[in-house]
Design an enzyme around this catalytic site. Structure first.
Site, PDB file in Angstrom:
ATOM      1  N   GLU A 112      11.021 -30.194 -16.352  1.00  0.00           N
ATOM      2  CA  GLU A 112      10.744 -31.107 -15.163  1.00  0.00           C
ATOM      3  C   GLU A 112       9.940 -32.311 -15.423  1.00  0.00           C
ATOM      4  O   GLU A 112      10.148 -33.369 -14.985  1.00  0.00           O
ATOM      5  CB  GLU A 112      10.300 -30.044 -13.862  1.00  0.00           C
ATOM      6  CG  GLU A 112      11.231 -28.874 -13.540  1.00  0.00           C
ATOM      7  CD  GLU A 112      10.795 -28.066 -12.481  1.00  0.00           C
ATOM      8  OE1 GLU A 112       9.813 -27.230 -12.810  1.00  0.00           O
ATOM      9  OE2 GLU A 112      11.131 -28.146 -11.505  1.00  0.00           O
ATOM     10  N   GLU A 132      13.616 -20.645 -13.881  1.00  0.00           N
ATOM     11  CA  GLU A 132      12.495 -20.050 -12.712  1.00  0.00           C
ATOM     12  C   GLU A 132      13.324 -18.984 -11.931  1.00  0.00           C
ATOM     13  O   GLU A 132      12.613 -18.034 -11.573  1.00  0.00           O
ATOM     14  CB  GLU A 132      12.318 -21.521 -11.781  1.00  0.00           C
ATOM     15  CG  GLU A 132      11.187 -22.398 -12.378  1.00  0.00           C
ATOM     16  CD  GLU A 132      11.965 -23.348 -13.183  1.00  0.00           C
ATOM     17  OE1 GLU A 132      12.867 -23.318 -13.571  1.00  0.00           O
ATOM     18  OE2 GLU A 132      11.234 -24.450 -13.319  1.00  0.00           O
TER      19      GLU A 132
HETATM   20  C1  LIG Z   1       6.829 -25.281 -11.445  1.00  0.00           C
HETATM   21  C2  LIG Z   1       7.968 -24.927 -12.396  1.00  0.00           C
HETATM   22  O1  LIG Z   1       9.032 -24.891 -11.914  1.00  0.00           O
HETATM   23  C3  LIG Z   1       7.724 -22.921 -12.489  1.00  0.00           C
HETATM   24  C4  LIG Z   1       7.854 -22.922 -13.905  1.00  0.00           C
HETATM   25  O2  LIG Z   1       7.871 -23.505 -14.970  1.00  0.00           O
HETATM   26  S1  LIG Z   1       8.275 -21.045 -14.178  1.00  0.00           S
HETATM   27  C5  LIG Z   1       8.225 -20.963 -16.042  1.00  0.00           C
HETATM   28  C6  LIG Z   1       9.597 -21.388 -16.456  1.00  0.00           C
HETATM   29  N1  LIG Z   1       9.404 -20.727 -17.964  1.00  0.00           N
HETATM   30  C7  LIG Z   1       9.932 -19.549 -18.192  1.00  0.00           C
HETATM   31  O3  LIG Z   1      10.581 -18.953 -17.493  1.00  0.00           O
HETATM   32  C8  LIG Z   1       9.933 -19.308 -19.546  1.00  0.00           C
HETATM   33  C9  LIG Z   1       9.229 -17.750 -20.011  1.00  0.00           C
HETATM   34  N2  LIG Z   1       9.099 -17.612 -21.289  1.00  0.00           N
HETATM   35  C10 LIG Z   1      10.097 -17.103 -22.185  1.00  0.00           C
HETATM   36  O4  LIG Z   1      11.008 -17.003 -21.532  1.00  0.00           O
HETATM   37  C11 LIG Z   1       9.698 -16.912 -23.453  1.00  0.00           C
HETATM   38  O5  LIG Z   1       8.169 -16.674 -23.642  1.00  0.00           O
HETATM   39  C12 LIG Z   1       9.990 -18.036 -24.487  1.00  0.00           C
HETATM   40  C13 LIG Z   1      11.430 -17.992 -24.703  1.00  0.00           C
HETATM   41  C14 LIG Z   1       9.550 -19.431 -24.073  1.00  0.00           C
HETATM   42  C15 LIG Z   1       9.299 -17.636 -25.840  1.00  0.00           C
HETATM   43  O6  LIG Z   1       9.731 -16.623 -26.264  1.00  0.00           O
HETATM   44  P1  LIG Z   1       8.773 -15.992 -27.563  1.00  0.00           P
HETATM   45  O7  LIG Z   1       8.796 -17.029 -28.654  1.00  0.00           O
HETATM   46  O8  LIG Z   1       9.428 -14.683 -27.865  1.00  0.00           O
HETATM   47  O9  LIG Z   1       7.446 -15.628 -27.071  1.00  0.00           O
HETATM   48  P2  LIG Z   1       6.661 -14.707 -26.023  1.00  0.00           P
HETATM   49  O10 LIG Z   1       6.273 -13.484 -26.834  1.00  0.00           O
HETATM   50  O11 LIG Z   1       7.780 -14.452 -25.053  1.00  0.00           O
HETATM   51  O12 LIG Z   1       5.395 -15.578 -25.585  1.00  0.00           O
HETATM   52  C16 LIG Z   1       4.478 -15.817 -26.286  1.00  0.00           C
HETATM   53  C17 LIG Z   1       3.171 -15.664 -25.008  1.00  0.00           C
HETATM   54  O13 LIG Z   1       3.451 -16.545 -24.000  1.00  0.00           O
HETATM   55  C18 LIG Z   1       3.379 -15.958 -22.779  1.00  0.00           C
HETATM   56  N3  LIG Z   1       4.267 -16.586 -22.037  1.00  0.00           N
HETATM   57  C19 LIG Z   1       5.263 -17.081 -22.278  1.00  0.00           C
HETATM   58  N4  LIG Z   1       5.803 -17.858 -21.157  1.00  0.00           N
HETATM   59  C20 LIG Z   1       4.920 -18.030 -20.230  1.00  0.00           C
HETATM   60  C21 LIG Z   1       4.618 -18.629 -19.246  1.00  0.00           C
HETATM   61  N5  LIG Z   1       5.464 -19.314 -18.520  1.00  0.00           N
HETATM   62  N6  LIG Z   1       3.581 -18.352 -18.366  1.00  0.00           N
HETATM   63  C22 LIG Z   1       2.651 -17.533 -18.912  1.00  0.00           C
HETATM   64  N7  LIG Z   1       2.626 -16.980 -20.062  1.00  0.00           N
HETATM   65  C23 LIG Z   1       3.870 -17.097 -20.781  1.00  0.00           C
HETATM   66  C24 LIG Z   1       3.867 -14.489 -23.299  1.00  0.00           C
HETATM   67  O14 LIG Z   1       3.409 -13.497 -22.160  1.00  0.00           O
HETATM   68  C25 LIG Z   1       2.908 -14.350 -24.469  1.00  0.00           C
HETATM   69  O15 LIG Z   1       2.025 -13.747 -24.146  1.00  0.00           O
HETATM   70  P3  LIG Z   1       1.068 -12.793 -25.182  1.00  0.00           P
HETATM   71  O16 LIG Z   1       1.229 -13.146 -26.599  1.00  0.00           O
HETATM   72  O17 LIG Z   1      -0.160 -12.672 -24.814  1.00  0.00           O
HETATM   73  O18 LIG Z   1       2.084 -11.438 -24.918  1.00  0.00           O
END
Ligand SMILES: C[C@H](O)CC(=O)SCCNC(=O)CCNC(=O)[C@H](O)C(C)(C)COP(=O)(O)OP(=O)(O)OC[C@H]1O[C@@H](n2cnc3c(N)ncnc32)[C@H](O)[C@@H]1OP(=O)(O)O
Length: 669
Positions: A112, A132
């Protein structure tokens, strides 16, 4: 390094603003404030002609911090609307051109922010998406408005509703990405692009001002109508899908600014919803399963598992084989004779049942696997009918019927034919591992690898350890599980292990209710309406009554104080019914059509009721659907508490993950 937003101004007059919050450059409120400050500074400085926004460490951003959804501050009424204040007023309406230099991933709030910029340059194979909705919220930094304007309404709906990321190459074709540049060239190309906008040689595009991709209002509304109908069908209990479409529609009807206001209002409500609490809990719970005390935190290094032997080519064995092959692991599938072997191989590859797709074909047909990947996977399979190749195996997974003497014999044999460091795993769903390994001296490398049917689709892997299983063996199976893209949870050995043990009341209480006079199809309906894809009787049809009878015995022996015994399963078997496998269960199963309730099962149910004679005063009890659901689920929760109390799982959240991924418990509760 802690969270930081830095700015460097080069001699070319380009200010590079970088966000950093390793490992994924997650955005939080402090980062948004720091970004605003840096943009303010860049706008004021006379030596800055243009701005590049990028992320440090090879990743643009994984999005907003999900922790913030778990503890949303109670009163958000006077909070700044960041989509307007930062993304629109500060970035999009900036007096100097802003170019996003994207690499690795730009998800959620990350994408975004990038869409607020005037152009986007990306490294190859960068993931772009707005996931999201999987968390119960909707894009909250303007995504519901900017994405449809950049890629068109249809593609934007698809990307948001299915939370499906695309790669930068597709983004380029769609117009979401302006240029692709190698990782090394990314910032240089972005600087040039920003300068060219500033010189008027490249267009200065504000996403929210664009209308060229939106098409006519009537077309857009038709797309929204179809999407709403689909969301009502596929996500009936989740509010975020319709809310997202409402925000998109508001912007189409009344302009981007009004759309942002709607997006903010809807987000504020959703972030407080139980759906968001449940889904964000699951997000972190799923990641926590990877941390196993005394296994993953003691400095052990996983061994590379390259070759796996599978004993038994039935439904489970062939499913596990499929999953391993798709993860580039060589599989030797062993069966006792050439007929069974052929059947097992064909279940994986195709061609045995003329009217049924093989495991691999069905994954290709459902768009889960490309033809190329399927071809590659098929080259990883070899069928064998003896143990001559087993000396080479790094791991063997036994997947034969639940017969203790047979399993004991197989493990004694494996101990002789495999190398002394080969992992010896069993896919049993309930038999005590100590009993299975009783006749061997290899208890330290015996482990449970309990996959859920169909094993090439269901994401859970329950790893069962005994007191003797070595930490290295547990770590190796955990690692294989991750390579297979499963979510592995490590549990202790007990009857039914963590998942089936917790859910045995879920299979039994429906029988108690039926004998108290409740209609069995109504029980299935009530449980489906709660959110499970199948009711408990449909599930018993899938597993088959023979298996149900065998596992029922196990629970009777282990937990006699809380098992319900009835002659029903025995009567069903006597009447020639074995569930889905012979087309006759509680439901009629015909190829090519959905299972239908079978009225001819009711006289058998009545016979069992008469034999049990437990209806109070001989009359059926009267219960509401809600009571049915509670009567089935509360004892299940009680059993899960016992599992936790006995230390079978390390954390309560492991059971939450297992229930959702292994038993299809609705994730949003
Ligand atoms: C206002 C906005 O519109 C709202 C948003 O942005 S909502 C968030 C949207 N983003 C997401 O949904 C992405 C969520 N994350 C993921 O799907 C996966 O982490 C990823 C595909 C990006 C990466 O995967 P991968 O490389 O396997 O790493 P992964 O182990 O999942 O993450 C690494 C660390 O970051 C953390 N993390 C990942 N995304 C996070 C997030 N969005 N917020 C907080 N922590 C997060 C994980 O919990 C993990 O923490 P840990 O090492 O303490 O366990």
């Amino acid at each position: 390094m802690a969270m930081a937003v830095t700015m460097e101004v080069g001699n070319d007059g380009v200010a590079v603003i970088s966000i950093s919050n390793p490992p994924l450059n997650i955005i939080n409120a402090a980062m948004l404030a720091a970004l605003k400050e840096k943009f303010g500074e860049a706008t004021r400085r006379r030596d800055v002609k243009a701005i590049v926004l990028t992320g440090k460490g090879g990743r643009f951003s994984g999005g907003f911090d999900i922790n913030a959804f778990q503890n949303p501050s109670g009163d958000t009424s006077d909070r700044t609307i960041e989509s307007i204040d930062l993304v629109l007023n500060t970035i999009e309406d900036c007096k100097k051109p802003v170019v996003a230099a994207i690499e690795g991933l730009a998800l959620g709030g990350g994408l975004e922010l990038a869409m607020g910029c005037h152009a986007r340059i990306s490294a190859p194979k960068t993931q772009l998406g707005l996931p999201e909705l999987t968390l119960g919220v909707i894009p909250g930094l303007g995504g519901t408005q900017s994405l449809p304007r950049l890629v068109g309404v249809s593609k934007a709906i698809e990307m948001m509703l299915f939370s499906k990321p695309i790669m930068s190459e597709e983004g380029k074709l769609l117009g979401l990405i302006d240029e692709i540049a190698t990782s090394e060239e990314l910032v240089r190309v972005s600087r040039l692009h920003a300068l060219e906008i500033s010189d008027g040689r490249k267009p200065w595009v504000r996403s929210l001002h664009r209308t060229d991709k939106i098409g006519s209002l009537s077309e857009a509304q038709q797309l929204l109508r179809t999407a709403r109908e689909q969301a009502k069908r596929t996500a009936p209990n989740m509010p975020q899908h319709l809310a997202c479409l409402d925000a998109v529609e508001e912007g189409l009807l009344h302009g981007g600014y009004k759309g942002l206001l709607k997006e903010a209002a809807v987000s504020k409500e959703l972030v407080q919803s139980n759906t968001t609490k449940a889904l964000t809990h699951l997000f972190f719970a799923q990641r926590a399963t990877a941390k196993v005390p005394n296994i993953t935190d003691v400095g052990l290094k996983p061994n590379h598992v390259k070759k796996v032997g599978i004993i038994g080519g039935g439904i489970m064995g062939s499913g596990i084989a499929t999953s391993l092959m798709l993860s580039n692991i060589t599989v030797f599938l062993k069966e006792i004779n050439s007929e069974y072997l052929l059947k097992g191989m064909k279940t994986v590859e195709g061609g045995y049942y003329i009217d049924t797709l093989s495991n691999i074909q069905s994954l290709v047909a459902r768009g889960k696997v490309t033809q190329d990947k399927a071809r590659k996977a098929l080259s990883m399979l070899e069928g064998v009918s003896d143990y001559s190749e087993f000396k080479e195996m790094d791991m063997v997974i036994e997947a034969v019927i639940e017969d203790i003497p047979l399993k004991q014999e197989i493990f004694s044999e494996l101990e002789k034919v495999c190398s002394s460091c080969c992992i010896l795993a069993t896919n049993t769903s309930s038999i005590d591992l100590n009993v299975i390994g009783e006749k061997t001296k290899s208890q330290d490398r015996i482990i449970g690898a309990h996959f859920f049917s169909p094993a090439h689709i269901m994401p859970l892997l329950e790893i069962i350890r005994t007191e003797k299983t070595s930490p290295q063996v547990i770590l190796d199976l955990l690692t294989v599980g991750k390579i297979m893209k499963k979510v592995p949870i490590v549990v202790l050995n007990c009857t039914g292990f963590a998942v089936n043990r917790s859910f045995f009341p879920y299979m039994q209480i429906p029988h108690l209710l039926v004998h108290l006079g409740v209609d069995l199809f109504r029980i299935d309906r009530a449980i489906r309406n709660f959110g499970f894809p199948l009711g408990p009787f449909q599930l018993q049809d899938l597993g088959g009554f023979r298996l149900g009878k065998a596992s029922g015995k196990e629970y009777e022996n282990a937990f006699p104080d809380r098992t319900f015994r009835s002659p029903l399963t025995e009567l069903l078997l006597k009447n020639g019914r074995n569930g889905k496998s012979n087309g006759k269960g509680f439901y009629v199963h015909e190829k090519g059509s959905k299972p239908k309730p079978d009225p001819s099962v009711l006289p058998i149910v009545d016979e069992s009721r008469k034999l049990m004679n437990i209806m109070p005063g001989g009359k059926p009890i009267s219960v509401t659907d809600e009571e049915i659901t509670e009567m089935v689920l509360f004892p299940t929760i009680n059993e899960a508490c016992r599992v936790l109390d006995e230390g079978v799982v390390a954390r309560a959240s492991d059971l939450d993950v297992a229930s959702v991924l292994g038993m299809s418990f609705p994730s949003y509760w």
